[in-house]
Design a protein around this motif. Sequence first.
Motif, PDB file in Angstrom:
ATOM      1  N   ALA A 141       0.980  -1.171  -0.157  1.00  0.00           N
ATOM      2  CA  ALA A 141       0.069  -0.133  -0.230  1.00  0.00           C
ATOM      3  C   ALA A 141       0.817   1.202   0.119  1.00  0.00           C
ATOM      4  N   LYS A 142       1.985   1.266   0.947  1.00  0.00           N
ATOM      5  CA  LYS A 142       2.697   2.598   0.745  1.00  0.00           C
ATOM      6  C   LYS A 142       3.642   2.622  -0.356  1.00  0.00           C
ATOM      7  N   LYS A 143       3.853   1.645  -1.267  1.00  0.00           N
ATOM      8  CA  LYS A 143       4.411   1.804  -2.431  1.00  0.00           C
ATOM      9  C   LYS A 143       3.645   2.272  -3.329  1.00  0.00           C
ATOM     10  N   CYS A 156       4.136   8.240   4.494  1.00  0.00           N
ATOM     11  CA  CYS A 156       3.009   7.329   4.615  1.00  0.00           C
ATOM     12  C   CYS A 156       2.745   7.266   6.235  1.00  0.00           C
ATOM     13  N   TYR A 157       1.540   7.039   6.664  1.00  0.00           N
ATOM     14  CA  TYR A 157       1.041   6.913   7.932  1.00  0.00           C
ATOM     15  C   TYR A 157       0.016   5.929   8.092  1.00  0.00           C
ATOM     16  N   PHE A 197      -2.116   5.809   4.563  1.00  0.00           N
ATOM     17  CA  PHE A 197      -2.640   7.482   3.894  1.00  0.00           C
ATOM     18  C   PHE A 197      -1.245   8.209   4.013  1.00  0.00           C
ATOM     19  N   MET A 198      -1.521   9.301   3.001  1.00  0.00           N
ATOM     20  CA  MET A 198      -0.418   9.987   2.961  1.00  0.00           C
ATOM     21  C   MET A 198      -0.733  11.625   2.466  1.00  0.00           C
ATOM     22  N   TYR A 231      -5.463   7.732   0.350  1.00  0.00           N
ATOM     23  CA  TYR A 231      -5.435   6.576   1.524  1.00  0.00           C
ATOM     24  C   TYR A 231      -5.857   5.224   0.816  1.00  0.00           C
ATOM     25  N   ILE A 232      -5.783   4.193   1.461  1.00  0.00           N
ATOM     26  CA  ILE A 232      -6.025   2.966   0.996  1.00  0.00           C
ATOM     27  C   ILE A 232      -6.272   2.238   2.228  1.00  0.00           C
ATOM     28  N   ASP A 233      -7.342   1.484   2.018  1.00  0.00           N
ATOM     29  CA  ASP A 233      -8.265   0.908   3.053  1.00  0.00           C
ATOM     30  C   ASP A 233      -7.811  -0.758   3.003  1.00  0.00           C
TER      31      ASP A 233
END
Length: 403
Positions: free
Chosen positions: A39-41, A116-117, A128-129, A147-149
């Motif tokens: 997700a961060k990538k 990213c957090y 999210f970022m 953001y990605i859930d």
Amino acid sequence: MKNIKLRIVYLILGSALLLSALFVLAVNVIIPSHFVNEAKKALLNEAEYQNRAIPYTYDEPDYDENWEEGYFFTPSIVFLELEDGYRHNTWNRDTYRLEKKLLEYCAGRDITLGQCYTLKTDRHHLIFMSVQEEQDDWEKPYAYIMYIDIGPITHYIVTLNWAFFAVLLAISSVMCLLGFLFGRDIEKEAERQQTFFQNASHELKTPLMAIQGYAEGIQAGVMDTGSAAEVILKESDRMTELVDELLDISKIDMGRQPLTLSEMDVRELLYDSIRAVEPAAAGGIAIVPDFPEEPVMVSCDDTRLRRAVTNILSNGVRYARSELRLTCRADRRQVTIRIQDNGDGIAEADLPHIFDRFYMGKSGKSGIGLALTREIIHMHKGTIRAYNGDTGAVFEITLPRGR
């Protein structure tokens, strides 16, 4: 070899616990960490793409190939526009509850752009970022949150945990039960083998002691040489017969005693067996054959089957009062051989164990002859049983019919 069944159960339980630990580590630590990294990538890749000021269309022939490939979570990125910083926007309460929680989380913290957090709630796991873009023709920077859930994935992992443990519990229970039964059979077989060797040693020791005693008597000159030699020869024959039986049943147990089958008239085999025991029956035991006039063909190993019948005849001669009757009958499917004496019969307590190896019954005698007989009959795909008839013990052998 004690407690083998418990050792097997402990081994299965230990393996199940180790498998559970590895599964928990993989599913609850390694896999979620992998999804977080993916997700961060995806967010970092999207932020890099957005900052290039390239038109956000798929129609451009020279759009970035990295964007075309993207990452696993690239299609799952949600954009949350920030109109007034991180303060609450006037959105529908139900529809934007998750995004309000995200804004509340960001409002109380120093959020660094481009970093990213992670935010976890009861049902959601957000990566999210915060992003801010500046253009010369814009009055103020354009700010938003990507953001990605991955919450659905983590909840699926929890469900997967319970399903795995349920399946593992069921499989472990079945394996423990089978392992316990298998271990118990191994223990019984080990005990049977130990008893077998103890009894064999005892049976061999008896004739050896007789031979030794008479030999010492001859050496000391206190015993008649002729009678002593007769006993020594008799006990030597007894020991040789026992050793041969032990070797035969050992080979049968190990599967190294294949049958050499041939078609033959079973009446000839039975007559040969009668002639083999006639010397022992010379003391007044009449052996009465009752066979049909036409040939009775069976497919058998004549040497071993003859030995099996001879063992039963020898046993019958020992216990008969005056007569031993041997009958043979055949039908379209099988041949039945029945050997009956007119003795006292078999004690009811001994009947279930009459074919056990070295079983000592009411008569106080033990041996392996009947056990070997049963194994030979089973090798011929036949059956043998013992019961008490009207005038004594009856041994009944059933064999498949030959051509």
